[in-house]
Motif scaffolding. Structure first.
Motif, PDB file in Angstrom:
ATOM      1  N   LYS A   8      -4.583   5.474   6.512  1.00 18.27           N
ATOM      2  CA  LYS A   8      -4.015   4.385   5.470  1.00 18.27           C
ATOM      3  C   LYS A   8      -2.351   4.956   5.166  1.00 18.27           C
ATOM      4  O   LYS A   8      -1.922   4.012   5.322  1.00 18.27           O
ATOM      5  CB  LYS A   8      -4.879   5.914   4.624  1.00 18.27           C
ATOM      6  CG  LYS A   8      -4.163   5.387   3.342  1.00 18.27           C
ATOM      7  CD  LYS A   8      -5.406   6.232   1.873  1.00 18.27           C
ATOM      8  CE  LYS A   8      -4.976   5.917   0.840  1.00 18.27           C
ATOM      9  NZ  LYS A   8      -3.149   5.283   0.505  1.00 18.27           N
ATOM     10  N   ALA A   9      -1.853   5.839   6.257  1.00 18.65           N
ATOM     11  CA  ALA A   9      -0.587   5.625   5.661  1.00 18.65           C
ATOM     12  C   ALA A   9       0.182   4.920   7.214  1.00 18.65           C
ATOM     13  O   ALA A   9       0.659   3.986   6.414  1.00 18.65           O
ATOM     14  CB  ALA A   9       0.173   7.442   6.660  1.00 18.65           C
ATOM     15  N   ASP A  12      -0.153   1.724   4.550  1.00 16.07           N
ATOM     16  CA  ASP A  12       0.910   1.827   3.962  1.00 16.07           C
ATOM     17  C   ASP A  12       1.789   1.246   3.601  1.00 16.07           C
ATOM     18  O   ASP A  12       2.672   0.450   3.644  1.00 16.07           O
ATOM     19  CB  ASP A  12       0.675   3.021   2.836  1.00 16.07           C
ATOM     20  CG  ASP A  12      -0.548   3.245   1.966  1.00 16.07           C
ATOM     21  OD1 ASP A  12      -1.904   2.386   1.949  1.00 16.07           O
ATOM     22  OD2 ASP A  12      -1.264   4.731   1.966  1.00 16.07           O
ATOM     23  N   ASN A  15       2.238  -2.461   4.661  1.00 10.66           N
ATOM     24  CA  ASN A  15       1.803  -3.047   2.971  1.00 10.66           C
ATOM     25  C   ASN A  15       3.379  -3.249   2.396  1.00 10.66           C
ATOM     26  O   ASN A  15       4.130  -3.681   1.943  1.00 10.66           O
ATOM     27  CB  ASN A  15       1.440  -2.804   2.556  1.00 10.66           C
ATOM     28  CG  ASN A  15      -0.166  -3.335   2.554  1.00 10.66           C
ATOM     29  OD1 ASN A  15      -0.179  -4.848   3.332  1.00 10.66           O
ATOM     30  ND2 ASN A  15      -1.455  -3.399   2.136  1.00 10.66           N
ATOM     31  N   ALA A  16       3.999  -1.753   2.881  1.00  8.61           N
ATOM     32  CA  ALA A  16       5.699  -1.490   2.680  1.00  8.61           C
ATOM     33  C   ALA A  16       6.558  -2.500   2.816  1.00  8.61           C
ATOM     34  O   ALA A  16       8.544  -2.435   2.633  1.00  8.61           O
ATOM     35  CB  ALA A  16       5.660  -0.018   2.166  1.00  8.61           C
ATOM     36  N   HIS A  60       0.200  -9.354   3.544  1.00  9.50           N
ATOM     37  CA  HIS A  60      -0.063  -7.865   2.299  1.00  9.50           C
ATOM     38  C   HIS A  60      -1.676  -8.288   2.892  1.00  9.50           C
ATOM     39  O   HIS A  60      -2.373  -9.208   3.113  1.00  9.50           O
ATOM     40  CB  HIS A  60       0.826  -8.169   1.205  1.00  9.50           C
ATOM     41  CG  HIS A  60      -0.123  -6.596   0.543  1.00  9.50           C
ATOM     42  ND1 HIS A  60       1.146  -6.006   0.248  1.00  9.50           N
ATOM     43  CD2 HIS A  60      -1.048  -6.554  -0.443  1.00  9.50           C
ATOM     44  CE1 HIS A  60       0.462  -5.305  -0.276  1.00  9.50           C
ATOM     45  NE2 HIS A  60      -1.061  -5.986  -1.120  1.00  9.50           N
TER      46      HIS A  60
END
Length: 132
Positions: A8-9, A12, A15-16, A60
């Motif tokens: 997940k990190a 994330d 996406n960032a 994204h």
């Protein structure tokens, strides 16, 4: 941190658009299996790949589902890639700002809380159809 937390990190950070945060989650000898490409070994090659992708594509990920195998040493994720083709990538159709939406998946191996292998798959023929 569980394998699910690590993956997940990782996504994330993707996406960032935070390649440094992604690199922090990788083992030094990461094996990066790229769809339709060669295996890239090590964080330097991974960072070069990310820089190239950021130059040519703006992506994204949504609809993320993460699966973790018992024992936490393997994981997988299914997601949708929502993108814009920014600059022509060698051997592919000409970029004109086309948008695309693709189902995709990644498989991971983990050891000591770090990702040691990333394998990503998507349908290249579908992507080409969408941007052509």
């Amino acid at each position: 941190m569980t394998a699910t937390d690590t993956i997940k990190a990782y996504f994330d950070a993707f996406n960032a658009k935070d390649t440094e945060a992604m690199l922090e989650l990788l083992a030094p000898d990461i094996a990066h299996h790229v769809n339709e490409g060669q295996i890239r070994s090590g964080k330097t090659k991974f960072a070069e790949f990310c820089a190239h992708m950021s130059h040519c594509y703006d992506e994204h990920l949504t609809d993320m589902v993460i699966f973790e195998a018992e024992g936490g040493t393997r994981a997988a994720a299914e997601f949708t890639v929502n993108g814009t083709y920014l600059r022509t990538d060698a051997g592919l159709p000409e970029a004109k700002g086309q948008t695309y939406r693709l189902p995709a998946g990644s498989f991971f191996s983990l050891e000591g809380g770090k990702i040691t292998r990333v394998v990503t798959y998507y349908n290249l023929a579908d992507w080409i159809r969408q941007v052509s």
